[in-house]
Write a protein that holds these residues in place. Structure first.
Motif, PDB file in Angstrom:
ATOM      1  N   LEU A  58       0.823  -1.207   0.000  1.00  0.00           N
ATOM      2  CA  LEU A  58       0.000   0.000   0.000  1.00  0.00           C
ATOM      3  C   LEU A  58       0.858   1.259   0.000  1.00  0.00           C
ATOM      4  O   LEU A  58       0.554   2.230  -0.708  1.00  0.00           O
ATOM      5  CB  LEU A  58      -0.930   0.016   1.213  1.00  0.00           C
ATOM      6  N   GLN A  59       1.911   1.242   0.778  1.00  0.00           N
ATOM      7  CA  GLN A  59       2.797   2.401   0.843  1.00  0.00           C
ATOM      8  C   GLN A  59       3.390   2.683  -0.532  1.00  0.00           C
ATOM      9  O   GLN A  59       3.370   3.830  -0.992  1.00  0.00           O
ATOM     10  CB  GLN A  59       3.901   2.148   1.871  1.00  0.00           C
ATOM     11  N   ASP A  60       3.896   1.666  -1.200  1.00  0.00           N
ATOM     12  CA  ASP A  60       4.458   1.847  -2.545  1.00  0.00           C
ATOM     13  C   ASP A  60       3.412   2.389  -3.514  1.00  0.00           C
ATOM     14  O   ASP A  60       3.666   3.326  -4.267  1.00  0.00           O
ATOM     15  CB  ASP A  60       5.013   0.527  -3.083  1.00  0.00           C
ATOM     16  N   GLU A  61       2.220   1.804  -3.489  1.00  0.00           N
ATOM     17  CA  GLU A  61       1.150   2.210  -4.409  1.00  0.00           C
ATOM     18  C   GLU A  61       0.732   3.661  -4.171  1.00  0.00           C
ATOM     19  O   GLU A  61       0.605   4.448  -5.116  1.00  0.00           O
ATOM     20  CB  GLU A  61      -0.055   1.284  -4.254  1.00  0.00           C
ATOM     21  N   LEU A  62       0.495   4.011  -2.918  1.00  0.00           N
ATOM     22  CA  LEU A  62       0.019   5.364  -2.618  1.00  0.00           C
ATOM     23  C   LEU A  62       1.090   6.414  -2.879  1.00  0.00           C
ATOM     24  O   LEU A  62       0.785   7.505  -3.393  1.00  0.00           O
ATOM     25  CB  LEU A  62      -0.485   5.432  -1.176  1.00  0.00           C
ATOM     26  N   GLU A  63       2.327   6.101  -2.565  1.00  0.00           N
ATOM     27  CA  GLU A  63       3.410   7.043  -2.878  1.00  0.00           C
ATOM     28  C   GLU A  63       3.584   7.187  -4.378  1.00  0.00           C
ATOM     29  O   GLU A  63       3.817   8.290  -4.876  1.00  0.00           O
ATOM     30  CB  GLU A  63       4.708   6.614  -2.192  1.00  0.00           C
ATOM     31  N   ASP A  64       3.431   6.083  -5.127  1.00  0.00           N
ATOM     32  CA  ASP A  64       3.487   6.157  -6.591  1.00  0.00           C
ATOM     33  C   ASP A  64       2.370   7.028  -7.150  1.00  0.00           C
ATOM     34  O   ASP A  64       2.532   7.661  -8.194  1.00  0.00           O
ATOM     35  CB  ASP A  64       3.400   4.768  -7.219  1.00  0.00           C
ATOM     36  N   LYS A  65       1.236   7.070  -6.444  1.00  0.00           N
ATOM     37  CA  LYS A  65       0.100   7.890  -6.887  1.00  0.00           C
ATOM     38  C   LYS A  65       0.247   9.345  -6.431  1.00  0.00           C
ATOM     39  O   LYS A  65      -0.629  10.167  -6.675  1.00  0.00           O
ATOM     40  CB  LYS A  65      -1.221   7.326  -6.359  1.00  0.00           C
ATOM     41  N   GLY A  66       1.344   9.659  -5.734  1.00  0.00           N
ATOM     42  CA  GLY A  66       1.622  11.045  -5.373  1.00  0.00           C
ATOM     43  C   GLY A  66       1.251  11.453  -3.960  1.00  0.00           C
ATOM     44  O   GLY A  66       1.356  12.626  -3.608  1.00  0.00           O
ATOM     45  N   PHE A  67       0.823  10.496  -3.138  1.00  0.00           N
ATOM     46  CA  PHE A  67       0.478  10.816  -1.759  1.00  0.00           C
ATOM     47  C   PHE A  67       1.730  10.773  -0.877  1.00  0.00           C
ATOM     48  O   PHE A  67       2.660  10.014  -1.130  1.00  0.00           O
ATOM     49  CB  PHE A  67      -0.547   9.826  -1.207  1.00  0.00           C
ATOM     50  N   GLU A  68       1.720  11.581   0.164  1.00  0.00           N
ATOM     51  CA  GLU A  68       2.727  11.515   1.207  1.00  0.00           C
ATOM     52  C   GLU A  68       2.088  10.749   2.363  1.00  0.00           C
ATOM     53  O   GLU A  68       0.901  10.922   2.637  1.00  0.00           O
ATOM     54  CB  GLU A  68       3.107  12.927   1.649  1.00  0.00           C
ATOM     55  N   LEU A  69       2.865   9.901   3.046  1.00  0.00           N
ATOM     56  CA  LEU A  69       2.284   9.042   4.075  1.00  0.00           C
ATOM     57  C   LEU A  69       2.973   9.174   5.423  1.00  0.00           C
ATOM     58  O   LEU A  69       4.185   9.341   5.495  1.00  0.00           O
ATOM     59  CB  LEU A  69       2.374   7.572   3.654  1.00  0.00           C
ATOM     60  N   VAL A  70       2.170   9.076   6.453  1.00  0.00           N
ATOM     61  CA  VAL A  70       2.627   8.786   7.800  1.00  0.00           C
ATOM     62  C   VAL A  70       2.165   7.353   8.021  1.00  0.00           C
ATOM     63  O   VAL A  70       0.989   7.049   7.826  1.00  0.00           O
ATOM     64  CB  VAL A  70       1.992   9.725   8.848  1.00  0.00           C
ATOM     65  N   VAL A  71       3.070   6.471   8.392  1.00  0.00           N
ATOM     66  CA  VAL A  71       2.749   5.052   8.497  1.00  0.00           C
ATOM     67  C   VAL A  71       2.798   4.615   9.958  1.00  0.00           C
ATOM     68  O   VAL A  71       3.748   4.927  10.679  1.00  0.00           O
ATOM     69  CB  VAL A  71       3.726   4.206   7.650  1.00  0.00           C
ATOM     70  N   ALA A  72       1.755   3.899  10.374  1.00  0.00           N
ATOM     71  CA  ALA A  72       1.686   3.334  11.717  1.00  0.00           C
ATOM     72  C   ALA A  72       1.420   1.837  11.596  1.00  0.00           C
ATOM     73  O   ALA A  72       0.669   1.407  10.718  1.00  0.00           O
ATOM     74  CB  ALA A  72       0.586   4.003  12.531  1.00  0.00           C
ATOM     75  N   THR A  73       2.017   1.073  12.507  1.00  0.00           N
ATOM     76  CA  THR A  73       1.865  -0.386  12.467  1.00  0.00           C
ATOM     77  C   THR A  73       0.977  -0.919  13.578  1.00  0.00           C
ATOM     78  O   THR A  73       0.713  -2.113  13.633  1.00  0.00           O
ATOM     79  CB  THR A  73       3.238  -1.068  12.555  1.00  0.00           C
ATOM     80  N   ALA A  74       0.512  -0.037  14.466  1.00  0.00           N
ATOM     81  CA  ALA A  74      -0.346  -0.444  15.582  1.00  0.00           C
ATOM     82  C   ALA A  74      -1.240   0.726  15.976  1.00  0.00           C
ATOM     83  O   ALA A  74      -0.985   1.879  15.610  1.00  0.00           O
ATOM     84  CB  ALA A  74       0.510  -0.875  16.769  1.00  0.00           C
ATOM     85  N   GLY A  75      -2.278   0.412  16.740  1.00  0.00           N
ATOM     86  CA  GLY A  75      -3.247   1.424  17.134  1.00  0.00           C
ATOM     87  C   GLY A  75      -2.671   2.565  17.947  1.00  0.00           C
ATOM     88  O   GLY A  75      -2.963   3.733  17.693  1.00  0.00           O
TER      89      GLY A  75
END
Length: 126
Positions: free
Chosen positions: A20-37
């Protein structure tokens, strides 16, 4: 990068998260990623003023789940778009999900996620 839309991605499964991170960044989004609640709640507190959307899995292991993450996001930013992702909790969406959100069932095609994000972002801007 200042013009890119910042999203919070919350996913505990490494392969799904990286894809998902690769796909969304490829679509031009910037991400903050969390692995837990808990990590997601901290990210919401830190980035609420900049976040434009939240994509969250429902089951995130011990601690807050995706339902709680979305509720906190809406407390901080009432109209923030939320996309839920789940392999087994979709049936709870109508009861536990925040209004004007989208549920995408796993397994999903990556195009479903980008379409859901785009639809909610476009709706939030009208």
């Amino acid at each position: 990068m200042a013009n890119r839309i910042l999203l919070l991605l919350v996913e505990d499964e490494p392969l799904i998260r990286m894809t998902l991170q690769d796909e969304l960044e490829d679509k031009g989004f910037e991400l903050v990623v969390a692995t837990a609640g808990r990590q997601a709640l901290s990210a919401l507190d830190a980035y609420a003023g900049r976040l434009r959307g939240v994509l969250t899995d429902i089951r995130l292991g011990p601690g807050p789940d995706g339902w709680e993450v979305a509720r906190r996001a809406r407390e901080l930013v009432p109209a923030i778009p939320v996309v839920y992702m789940s392999g087994d909790s979709g049936h709870e969406w109508t009861v536990k999900g925040v209004p004007k959100s989208v549920m995408v069932s796993k397994p999903f095609a990556l195009a479903q996620i980008t379409a859901a994000v785009s639809m909610l972002l476009n709706g939030a801007n009208t």
